[in-house]
Design an enzyme around this catalytic site. Structure first.
Site, PDB file in Angstrom:
ATOM      1  N   GLU A   1      -1.052  -8.425   5.495  1.00 16.72           N
ATOM      2  CA  GLU A   1      -0.625  -8.515   6.905  1.00 16.72           C
ATOM      3  C   GLU A   1      -1.810  -8.354   7.867  1.00 16.72           C
ATOM      4  O   GLU A   1      -1.650  -8.573   9.062  1.00 16.72           O
ATOM      5  CB  GLU A   1       0.482  -7.484   7.195  1.00 16.72           C
ATOM      6  CG  GLU A   1       0.043  -6.038   7.347  1.00 16.72           C
ATOM      7  CD  GLU A   1      -0.232  -5.319   6.029  1.00 16.72           C
ATOM      8  OE1 GLU A   1      -0.267  -5.977   4.964  1.00 16.72           O
ATOM      9  OE2 GLU A   1      -0.438  -4.080   6.065  1.00 16.72           O
TER      10      GLU A   1
ATOM     11  N   HIS B   1      -3.463  -5.198   1.855  1.00 10.28           N
ATOM     12  CA  HIS B   1      -2.784  -5.469   3.133  1.00 10.28           C
ATOM     13  C   HIS B   1      -2.897  -6.936   3.555  1.00 10.28           C
ATOM     14  O   HIS B   1      -3.721  -7.258   4.425  1.00 10.28           O
ATOM     15  CB  HIS B   1      -3.418  -4.602   4.234  1.00 10.28           C
ATOM     16  CG  HIS B   1      -3.146  -3.140   4.104  1.00 10.28           C
ATOM     17  ND1 HIS B   1      -2.024  -2.536   4.626  1.00 10.28           N
ATOM     18  CD2 HIS B   1      -3.856  -2.166   3.507  1.00 10.28           C
ATOM     19  CE1 HIS B   1      -2.061  -1.240   4.367  1.00 10.28           C
ATOM     20  NE2 HIS B   1      -3.152  -0.987   3.685  1.00 10.28           N
TER      21      HIS B   1
ATOM     22  N   CYS C   1       0.838  -1.198   0.000  1.00 19.28           N
ATOM     23  CA  CYS C   1       0.000   0.000   0.000  1.00 19.28           C
ATOM     24  C   CYS C   1       0.883   1.262   0.000  1.00 19.28           C
ATOM     25  O   CYS C   1       1.446   1.605  -1.026  1.00 19.28           O
ATOM     26  CB  CYS C   1      -0.975  -0.057   1.170  1.00 19.28           C
ATOM     27  SG  CYS C   1      -2.380   1.033   0.934  1.00 19.28           S
TER      28      CYS C   1
END
Ligand code: GLN
Length: 212
Positions: free
Chosen positions: A174, A172, A80
Site C-alpha cells: 500500500e 507494505h 505486516c
C-alpha cells in the site's frame, strides 16, 4: 463488491486508496456492524501490541464478528501488523490475535526502524515482473502449516503466504503504486462472491481467537 479496511489503528487510509484505485468501494471498519456489508477485509500495518490490547477491551464484539465472517469464507488480507494479528502463533508472545492462519511469525525480524528497507522480489503469483517490497519493522513467517502456500521469500524467510481465504504479507504494498497485491486480493474476493452465489464453498479454517 465492497471491501472493508479495519480502521482501528495503522495505515488504513493507504489501503483505502489502493482498493479505490482498483475500482472498488471501501468501507472503513471501526464497528462490528460495519462488517455486515463487506465482502472482504484488510487488516493494515500498524502496531500489533496496540491492536492486541483492543481485543481485551472491545465492547462491540468486532473481533468475534471478524472470526465469524472468516469462518464463512470471507477473504481477509493482513499487512505486516495484520500478518501478526492473523497468525496462530507469535514467537515468544501470547499477545491477543485472531489466530486464524496456520503460521508462526517472528515480530520485528528485520531489526529496528533504521533497518527498514525496500527490495525487489520475484512473486510468481503476481506475474513475471518483480515486486518492490517495503519492510517497516516487519515480521517474518517462520513456520507454515501444510495448507499454507508460500508466495514470496527473502533471505530472512517467508514474507507472503496464503491459506485459502487468508492472505498475509510482511511488507507494505500500500506504500507503493503497484496494485498487483491488492488486485490479487480483489480476485480472492471475486472468487468468494462467485462461490457464495453457486454455494460450492468448503473451508478448513477453524477460528480460535486468542484474547489476553
Ligand atoms: N513491528 C510491528 C509489530 O510488531 C509491525 C510493524 C508494521 O506493521 N509495519 O506490531
Amino acid at each position: 463488491m465492497k471491501i472493508g479496511v479495519l480502521a482501528l489503528q495503522g495505515d488504513f487510509a493507504e489501503h483505502k486508496r489502493m482498493i479505490e484505485a482498483c475500482g472498488h468501494e471501501v468501507q472503513l471498519v471501526k464497528h462490528a456492524v460495519q462488517l455486515d456489508d463487506v465482502d472482504g477485509l484488510i487488516v493494515p500495518g500498524g502496531e500489533s501490541t496496540t491492536i492486541a490490547k483492543l481485543t481485551g477491551n472491545s465492547t462491540d464484539c468486532i473481533f468475534e464478528k471478524i472470526l465469524q465472517r472468516a469462518q464463512d469464507g470471507m477473504p481477509i488480507y493482513g499487512t505486516c501488523m495484520g500478518t501478526i494479528f492473523l497468525s496462530r502463533d507469535i514467537e515468544g508472545s501470547s499477545q491477543g490475535r485472531l489466530a486464524l492462519m496456520d503460521i508462526t511469525v517472528r515480530r520485528n525480524a528485520f531489526g529496528s526502524q533504521k533497518f527498514s528497507r525496500e527490495e525487489v522480489v520475484s512473486i510468481p503469483a503476481l506475474g513475471a515482473e518483480p515486486f518492490s517490497v517495503i519492510f517497516i519493522r516487519g515480521p517474518i513467517i517462520t513456520k507454515c502449516g501444510a495448507d499454507v502456500e508460500v508466495l514470496a521469500q527473502v533471505d530472512e524467510g517467508i514474507v507472503m503466504a496464503r491459506q485459502g481465504n487468508l492472505l498475509a504479507t510482511a511488507f507494505h504494498p500500500e506504500l507503493t503504486s503497484d496494485l498487483r497485491v491488492h488486485r490479487y486480493f480483489v480476485r480472492m474476493v471475486e472468487q468468494y462472491l462467485h462461490d457464495k452465489r453457486t454455494s460450492t464453498m468448503s473451508f478448513s479454517v477453524e477460528p480460535q481467537l486468542q484474547f489476553v
